[in-house]
Scaffold this motif. Structure first.
Motif, PDB file in Angstrom:
ATOM      1  N   PRO A 130     109.411  15.995 -72.434  1.00 11.15           N
ATOM      2  CA  PRO A 130     109.366  15.875 -73.894  1.00 11.15           C
ATOM      3  C   PRO A 130     108.018  16.302 -74.451  1.00 11.15           C
ATOM      4  CG  PRO A 130     109.215  13.719 -72.855  1.00 11.15           C
ATOM      5  CD  PRO A 130     109.578  14.692 -71.782  1.00 11.15           C
ATOM      6  N   GLY A 131     108.069  17.173 -75.449  1.00  8.93           N
ATOM      7  CA  GLY A 131     106.855  17.598 -76.137  1.00  8.93           C
ATOM      8  C   GLY A 131     106.012  18.635 -75.433  1.00  8.93           C
ATOM      9  N   ILE A 132     106.338  18.969 -74.197  1.00 15.16           N
ATOM     10  CA  ILE A 132     105.481  19.862 -73.411  1.00 15.16           C
ATOM     11  C   ILE A 132     105.783  21.321 -73.744  1.00 15.16           C
ATOM     12  CG2 ILE A 132     104.813  20.593 -71.101  1.00 15.16           C
ATOM     13  CD1 ILE A 132     103.873  17.774 -71.958  1.00 15.16           C
TER      14      ILE A 132
ATOM     15  N   GLU B 175     116.575   9.596 -64.813  1.00 17.18           N
ATOM     16  CA  GLU B 175     115.869  10.576 -65.624  1.00 17.18           C
ATOM     17  C   GLU B 175     115.132   9.939 -66.802  1.00 17.18           C
ATOM     18  OE1 GLU B 175     118.645  14.552 -65.057  1.00 17.18           O
ATOM     19  OE2 GLU B 175     119.070  13.185 -66.708  1.00 17.18           O
ATOM     20  N   GLN B 176     115.446   8.685 -67.115  1.00 18.02           N
ATOM     21  CA  GLN B 176     114.825   8.032 -68.245  1.00 18.02           C
ATOM     22  C   GLN B 176     113.360   7.739 -67.936  1.00 18.02           C
ATOM     23  OE1 GLN B 176     117.310   4.673 -69.075  1.00 18.02           O
ATOM     24  NE2 GLN B 176     118.968   5.918 -69.914  1.00 18.02           N
ATOM     25  N   LEU B 177     112.510   8.125 -68.858  1.00 18.46           N
ATOM     26  CA  LEU B 177     111.077   7.995 -68.649  1.00 18.46           C
ATOM     27  C   LEU B 177     110.567   6.663 -69.184  1.00 18.46           C
ATOM     28  CD1 LEU B 177     110.036  11.612 -69.696  1.00 18.46           C
ATOM     29  CD2 LEU B 177     110.300  10.722 -67.384  1.00 18.46           C
ATOM     30  N   VAL B 178     109.822   5.955 -68.380  1.00 15.74           N
ATOM     31  CA  VAL B 178     109.231   4.680 -68.782  1.00 15.74           C
ATOM     32  C   VAL B 178     107.776   4.913 -69.146  1.00 15.74           C
ATOM     33  CG1 VAL B 178     108.679   2.329 -68.066  1.00 15.74           C
ATOM     34  CG2 VAL B 178     110.782   3.419 -67.244  1.00 15.74           C
ATOM     35  N   PRO B 179     107.364   4.620 -70.379  1.00 14.32           N
ATOM     36  CA  PRO B 179     105.967   4.826 -70.773  1.00 14.32           C
ATOM     37  C   PRO B 179     105.006   4.071 -69.854  1.00 14.32           C
ATOM     38  CG  PRO B 179     107.331   4.366 -72.690  1.00 14.32           C
ATOM     39  CD  PRO B 179     108.192   4.111 -71.490  1.00 14.32           C
ATOM     40  N   GLU B 180     103.887   4.734 -69.523  1.00 10.58           N
ATOM     41  CA  GLU B 180     102.862   4.128 -68.681  1.00 10.58           C
ATOM     42  C   GLU B 180     101.502   4.327 -69.340  1.00 10.58           C
ATOM     43  OE1 GLU B 180     102.984   5.450 -64.602  1.00 10.58           O
ATOM     44  OE2 GLU B 180     105.127   5.878 -64.728  1.00 10.58           O
ATOM     45  N   PRO B 181     100.893   3.267 -69.805  1.00  7.48           N
ATOM     46  CA  PRO B 181      99.563   3.411 -70.428  1.00  7.48           C
ATOM     47  C   PRO B 181      98.568   4.027 -69.449  1.00  7.48           C
ATOM     48  CG  PRO B 181     100.484   1.245 -70.876  1.00  7.48           C
ATOM     49  CD  PRO B 181     101.381   1.877 -69.841  1.00  7.48           C
TER      50      PRO B 181
ATOM     51  N   LEU C 206     101.502   9.899 -72.513  1.00  9.21           N
ATOM     52  CA  LEU C 206     101.728  10.268 -73.914  1.00  9.21           C
ATOM     53  C   LEU C 206     102.804   9.399 -74.543  1.00  9.21           C
ATOM     54  CD1 LEU C 206     101.574  14.180 -73.730  1.00  9.21           C
ATOM     55  CD2 LEU C 206      99.870  12.650 -74.736  1.00  9.21           C
ATOM     56  N   LEU C 207     103.855   9.095 -73.783  1.00 10.61           N
ATOM     57  CA  LEU C 207     104.931   8.247 -74.301  1.00 10.61           C
ATOM     58  C   LEU C 207     104.426   6.838 -74.606  1.00 10.61           C
ATOM     59  CD1 LEU C 207     107.907   9.330 -72.010  1.00 10.61           C
ATOM     60  CD2 LEU C 207     107.725   9.667 -74.491  1.00 10.61           C
ATOM     61  N   ALA C 208     103.446   6.368 -73.826  1.00 13.46           N
ATOM     62  CA  ALA C 208     102.877   5.046 -74.082  1.00 13.46           C
ATOM     63  C   ALA C 208     101.980   5.055 -75.313  1.00 13.46           C
ATOM     64  CB  ALA C 208     102.091   4.565 -72.864  1.00 13.46           C
ATOM     65  N   HIS C 209     101.381   6.203 -75.605  1.00  9.57           N
ATOM     66  CA  HIS C 209     100.455   6.298 -76.736  1.00  9.57           C
ATOM     67  C   HIS C 209     101.155   6.669 -78.042  1.00  9.57           C
ATOM     68  CE1 HIS C 209      96.866   7.318 -79.056  1.00  9.57           C
ATOM     69  NE2 HIS C 209      97.469   8.452 -79.376  1.00  9.57           N
ATOM     70  N   CYS C 210     102.088   7.622 -77.970  1.00  9.41           N
ATOM     71  CA  CYS C 210     102.736   8.149 -79.171  1.00  9.41           C
ATOM     72  C   CYS C 210     104.028   7.381 -79.484  1.00  9.41           C
ATOM     73  CB  CYS C 210     103.071   9.628 -78.997  1.00  9.41           C
ATOM     74  SG  CYS C 210     101.659  10.681 -78.600  1.00  9.41           S
ATOM     75  N   SER C 211     104.324   7.253 -80.755  1.00 10.10           N
ATOM     76  CA  SER C 211     105.585   6.613 -81.140  1.00 10.10           C
ATOM     77  C   SER C 211     106.772   7.526 -80.860  1.00 10.10           C
ATOM     78  CB  SER C 211     105.560   6.259 -82.634  1.00 10.10           C
ATOM     79  OG  SER C 211     105.349   7.431 -83.428  1.00 10.10           O
ATOM     80  N   ARG C 212     106.488   8.829 -80.731  1.00  8.91           N
ATOM     81  CA  ARG C 212     107.555   9.783 -80.433  1.00  8.91           C
ATOM     82  C   ARG C 212     106.957  11.050 -79.854  1.00  8.91           C
ATOM     83  NH1 ARG C 212     109.067  13.178 -85.901  1.00  8.91           N
ATOM     84  NH2 ARG C 212     106.927  13.416 -86.647  1.00  8.91           N
ATOM     85  N   LEU C 213     107.788  11.783 -79.094  1.00 16.56           N
ATOM     86  CA  LEU C 213     107.489  13.128 -78.632  1.00 16.56           C
ATOM     87  C   LEU C 213     108.725  13.975 -78.885  1.00 16.56           C
ATOM     88  CD1 LEU C 213     105.704  12.566 -75.188  1.00 16.56           C
ATOM     89  CD2 LEU C 213     104.645  13.377 -77.295  1.00 16.56           C
ATOM     90  N   ALA C 214     108.523  15.250 -79.115  1.00 17.48           N
ATOM     91  CA  ALA C 214     109.665  16.148 -79.334  1.00 17.48           C
ATOM     92  C   ALA C 214     110.571  16.126 -78.111  1.00 17.48           C
ATOM     93  CB  ALA C 214     109.180  17.561 -79.617  1.00 17.48           C
TER      94      ALA C 214
END
Length: 328
Positions: free
Chosen positions: A144-146, A84-90, A128-136
């Motif tokens: 997250p954040g959606i 379930e852990q999300l890996v940031p992808e640019p 978004l995870l690759a771009h933002c330092s955090r998401l809700a």
């Protein structure tokens, strides 16, 4: 009640937070927690309580448990499993606005908003995870954040929350229908009138559960307002404002009205409809379309923290813009 030893709680060590009730409250547990931990919603705490991640006096209770003087409360937040852990992808992002609490993007067609069955990678959330330092981190672990979504093949403006407070406020604005959402839709046929309202109930399709359908007996109310932006002989460009945000609402409503969205294979606007066009040049053009011509054009809401009015217009995706140029 189950004792702590009887529970199998997968947590990350120490509790996230703990409380000792010092007053005679007679207040529900889920309400108490939402008031004392404002970064999480009542529904979020209700789910945690039901999952056994909130204990009162080392025992499992219900969300409606009435707190008493001296009650000891501990709260854990679940740990994401490895899968379930999300890996940031640019990925390329067309950012319309961004600050510490929110980000507004012009979602490209073909991009899935968040992970789900068959879409574990390459979603907007990964980008978004690759771009933002955090998401809700509110809501489901994979989202997250959606705070709202667009279908995979629908392009346009979408806002995501970066802070917990922004998430809760935006969710409330959407729930209370205070967010203005306006779409552009290219449809088959030429409406007789210049505009109108479509008000129905929407529910799951009785046979194909992946689809939605207009229902007479049950479902949730859906309201769409439309007007003709431009019309040609066999197709028209509509501006559609939705007062509710039901799944596939615009696509179902326009199909129900006899004007399915061009390119929408699911709701009657696919290649079979394209072949029925009288204009052979137009027919060949539309047979090349591989997604519904639906675009979230305008999005307006109140900033979740400053409460300033915000309004955004998302430029058309290149395929949609080129198609309109060809029609003109």
């Amino acid at each position: 009640m189950l004792s702590l030893s009887a529970l199998e709680i997968e947590t990350q060590g120490d509790p996230e937070c703990s409380f000792v009730v010092r007053d005679e409250l007679n207040q529900r547990l889920d309400i108490f927690l939402s008031e004392h931990c404002s970064e999480h919603s009542r529904s979020r705490f209700k789910k945690l309580i039901q999952d056994g991640l909130v204990l009162v006096n080392e025992q499992r209770v219900k969300p409606g448990y009435e707190l008493r003087y001296g009650d000891k409360i501990v709260v854990w937040l679940p740990v994401l499993k490895a899968q379930e852990q999300l890996v940031p992808e640019p990925m390329p992002l067309e950012i319309l606005y961004e600050d510490e609490d929110i980000i507004v993007v012009n979602k490209a067609p073909g991009v899935v908003v968040h992970p789900g069955a068959g879409h574990e990678e390459g979603t907007l959330v990964h980008g978004l995870l690759a771009h933002c330092s955090r998401l809700a981190m509110q809501g489901a672990p994979q989202r997250p954040g959606i705070v709202h979504r667009l279908d995979q093949n629908t392009s346009g403006a979408l806002v995501a929350a970066k802070s917990e407070r922004a998430y809760l406020n935006l969710i409330q604005q959407f729930k209370e229908h205070r967010v203005h959402k306006e779409y552009l839709a290219l449809v088959y046929g030429r409406p007789r009138e210049g505009g109108g309202e479509i008000r129905t109930q929407l529910d799951r399709h009785p046979v194909d559960r992946k689809k939605m359908a207009v229902s007479v007996k049950k479902g949730r109310e859906a309201v769409s307002l439309w007007s003709v932006e431009k019309a040609w002989d066999e197709v028209a460009l509509l501006r559609v404002t939705i007062q509710t945000g039901r799944t596939h609402q615009i696509r179902v409503h326009l199909s129900h009205s006899g004007h399915p969205v061009v390119g929408d294979e699911t709701y009657g606007g696919g290649k079979r409809r394209a072949r029925s066009l009288k204009d052979k040049t137009l027919q060949q053009l539309f047979l090349q379309i591989d997604r519904q011509m639906l675009h979230a054009w305008h999005l307006a809401f109140e900033h979740p923290l400053s409460h300033a009015p915000l309004s955004f217009t998302a430029p058309l995706a290149s395929d949609f813009a080129e198609l309109l140029n060809r029609l003109s």
